[in-house]
Scaffold this active site. Structure first.
Site, short mmCIF file in Angstrom:
data_model
loop_
_atom_site.label_atom_id
_atom_site.label_comp_id
_atom_site.label_asym_id
_atom_site.label_seq_id
_atom_site.Cartn_x
_atom_site.Cartn_y
_atom_site.Cartn_z
N THR A 103 -33.04 7.67 -68.85
CA THR A 103 -31.72 8.09 -69.61
C THR A 103 -31.01 9.36 -68.63
O THR A 103 -31.42 10.24 -68.44
CB THR A 103 -32.26 9.06 -71.14
N LYS A 146 -26.00 4.55 -74.98
CA LYS A 146 -27.27 5.58 -75.32
C LYS A 146 -27.10 6.91 -75.85
O LYS A 146 -27.57 7.56 -76.76
CB LYS A 146 -28.28 5.79 -74.10
N LYS A 194 -32.49 17.29 -72.93
CA LYS A 194 -31.84 16.93 -71.60
C LYS A 194 -30.82 15.87 -72.09
O LYS A 194 -29.56 15.88 -71.47
CB LYS A 194 -33.06 16.06 -70.87
P1 NAP Z 1 -42.56 10.78 -68.11
O1 NAP Z 1 -43.81 10.39 -68.74
O2 NAP Z 1 -42.54 12.17 -67.63
O3 NAP Z 1 -42.76 10.14 -66.68
C1 NAP Z 1 -41.64 10.33 -65.60
C2 NAP Z 1 -41.82 9.45 -64.58
O4 NAP Z 1 -40.74 9.59 -63.46
C3 NAP Z 1 -43.13 9.70 -63.90
O5 NAP Z 1 -43.77 8.33 -63.60
C4 NAP Z 1 -42.89 10.72 -62.75
O6 NAP Z 1 -43.49 10.68 -61.65
C5 NAP Z 1 -41.45 9.89 -62.31
N1 NAP Z 1 -40.53 11.06 -61.58
C6 NAP Z 1 -39.97 12.19 -62.02
N2 NAP Z 1 -39.26 12.77 -61.29
C7 NAP Z 1 -39.57 12.26 -60.23
C8 NAP Z 1 -38.81 12.31 -58.83
N3 NAP Z 1 -37.96 13.27 -58.60
N4 NAP Z 1 -39.28 11.21 -57.95
C9 NAP Z 1 -39.93 10.31 -58.11
N5 NAP Z 1 -40.55 10.17 -59.23
C10 NAP Z 1 -40.23 11.05 -60.23
O7 NAP Z 1 -41.20 10.42 -68.74
P2 NAP Z 1 -41.05 9.10 -69.68
O8 NAP Z 1 -41.22 9.61 -71.16
O9 NAP Z 1 -41.68 7.88 -69.32
O10 NAP Z 1 -39.43 9.10 -69.57
C11 NAP Z 1 -38.68 8.42 -68.63
C12 NAP Z 1 -37.18 8.30 -68.99
O11 NAP Z 1 -37.20 7.41 -70.04
C13 NAP Z 1 -36.39 9.73 -69.28
O12 NAP Z 1 -35.08 9.59 -68.84
C14 NAP Z 1 -36.54 9.81 -70.73
O13 NAP Z 1 -35.43 10.50 -71.35
C15 NAP Z 1 -36.53 8.12 -70.90
N6 NAP Z 1 -36.76 7.71 -72.59
C16 NAP Z 1 -38.06 8.24 -72.97
C17 NAP Z 1 -38.50 7.98 -74.01
C18 NAP Z 1 -39.89 8.32 -74.66
O14 NAP Z 1 -39.93 8.32 -75.87
N7 NAP Z 1 -40.86 8.82 -73.78
C19 NAP Z 1 -37.60 7.10 -75.08
C20 NAP Z 1 -36.32 6.63 -74.59
C21 NAP Z 1 -36.19 7.04 -73.32
P3 NAP Z 1 -44.98 11.68 -61.72
O15 NAP Z 1 -46.20 10.72 -62.44
O16 NAP Z 1 -45.23 11.76 -60.32
O17 NAP Z 1 -44.76 12.94 -62.40
#
Ligand code: NAP
Length: 288
Positions: free
Chosen positions: A97, A172, A240
């Protein structure tokens, strides 16, 4: 079946990549914290790469799901970024997102290098990703979208091309605008019901069948009443997203007074220690 890579094995990316593998795609994974990628391949097979560039080499489709605009720029445009390894004619599908601006920027960079970019944020949360029933909102060109759609459907219940680059992110944003005001309304309703001494579960059961019913009421009403927030979509992520929404509204002139104030309410929840609480925790600030 396609040769694909998945960058970012977080809460969302990990199960999305798993569904791609389960559907028979040839999957290479990359994660910044390498141990997660190793764990993923030990559980699901496939291959892991040490950089996004290496992961992207020779793939037909490269998926990503990282945190925000800056993270996305790092995994794409950096010297070890995926865009350095993408093949001509390939497709980069981004499920982060992020802003519509970064989507347009990456679309232009991809075109220059001879491959396609699709912004494809998702809705449905961790449960939607685990169960392979996400909703995907896409921006990009029709031909690339048509080629990517079958692989996207490995982890989605619905996917739709909304228009040119950035249109998925804009859709979104509307999703998040609609959720913000609705959750505050639900929080106020439950708060009012408690003050009035009513049986909240009975109230929710009856009104959810009428015009006030919603996904939030069905899935979060009971837990809001119980003060349970240690699950779901984190307040930090919502802030965010709302910051992206309010930035876009400043540009397009949309008036979003409720969204703006709910964003401030979420700031109060963060200050109460609720950064990782679910977005339904808006009720906690009414009851403090
Ligand atoms: P998360 O569990 O914090 O995972 C983030 C991932 O991105 C991890 O694999 C992290 O690697 C990687 N990452 C972050 N910064 C990075 C960088 N600078 N370089 C390389 N890798 C990087 O987050 P999530 O919940 O999966 O969410 C991911 C996205 O989906 C976000 O944009 C969020 O807004 C969106 N989203 C989430 C949900 C939800 O319910 N969680 C629902 C809809 C949309 P590391 O493992 O090394 O930290």
């Amino acid at each position: 079946m396609a040769k694909v890579a998945f960058l970012g094995l977080g809460v969302m990316g990990c199960p999305m990549a798993r569904h791609l593998k389960a559907k028979g795609h040839e999957v290479t994974v990359y994660n910044r914290t390498a141990s997660k990628a190793e764990q993923w391949t030990s559980e699901h097979g496939g291959r892991s790469a040490t950089t996004p560039r290496e992961a992207a080499q020779g793939q037909e489709i490269v998926f990503a799901c990282v945190g925000n605009d800056d993270d996305l720029r790092q995994v794409t445009l950096g010297s070890d970024g995926a865009f350095q390894g993408m093949s001509a004619g390939a497709i980069f599908v981004d499920h982060t997102t992020a802003s519509a601006e970064v989507a347009r920027e990456l679309d232009a960079a991809a075109r220059e290098k001879g491959f396609s970019f699709i912004d494809a944020p998702v809705s449905g949360g961790q449960a939607g990703a685990e169960n392979g029933v996400l909703t995907v909102m896409c921006g990009g060109d029709q031909e690339a979208y048509a080629r990517a759609e079958p692989a996207i459907m490995s982890f989605a219940r619905a996917s739709r091309l909304m228009g040119p680059a950035g249109s998925g992110q804009l859709t979104k944003m509307i999703n998040q605008i609609c959720i913000a005001g609705l959750v505050q309304g639900l929080a106020e309703g439950i708060h009012f019901g408690k003050k009035a001494g009513l049986d909240i579960e009975a109230v929710l059961e009856v009104i959810s069948k009428g015009a006030a019913g919603s996904w939030q009421m069905e899935n979060r009403g009971k837990t809001m009443n119980q003060g349970k927030f240690d699950f779901g979509f984190a307040v930090d992520w919502m802030r965010k997203d709302l910051s992206i929404v309010l930035g876009e509204a400043r540009k397009n002139g949309a008036s979003l007074p409720v969204t703006a104030i709910v964003d401030q309410f979420y700031a109060e929840v963060q200050a109460m220690g609720g950064k990782r609480w679910d977005t339904s925790s808006l009720i906690a600030r009414l009851e403090k």
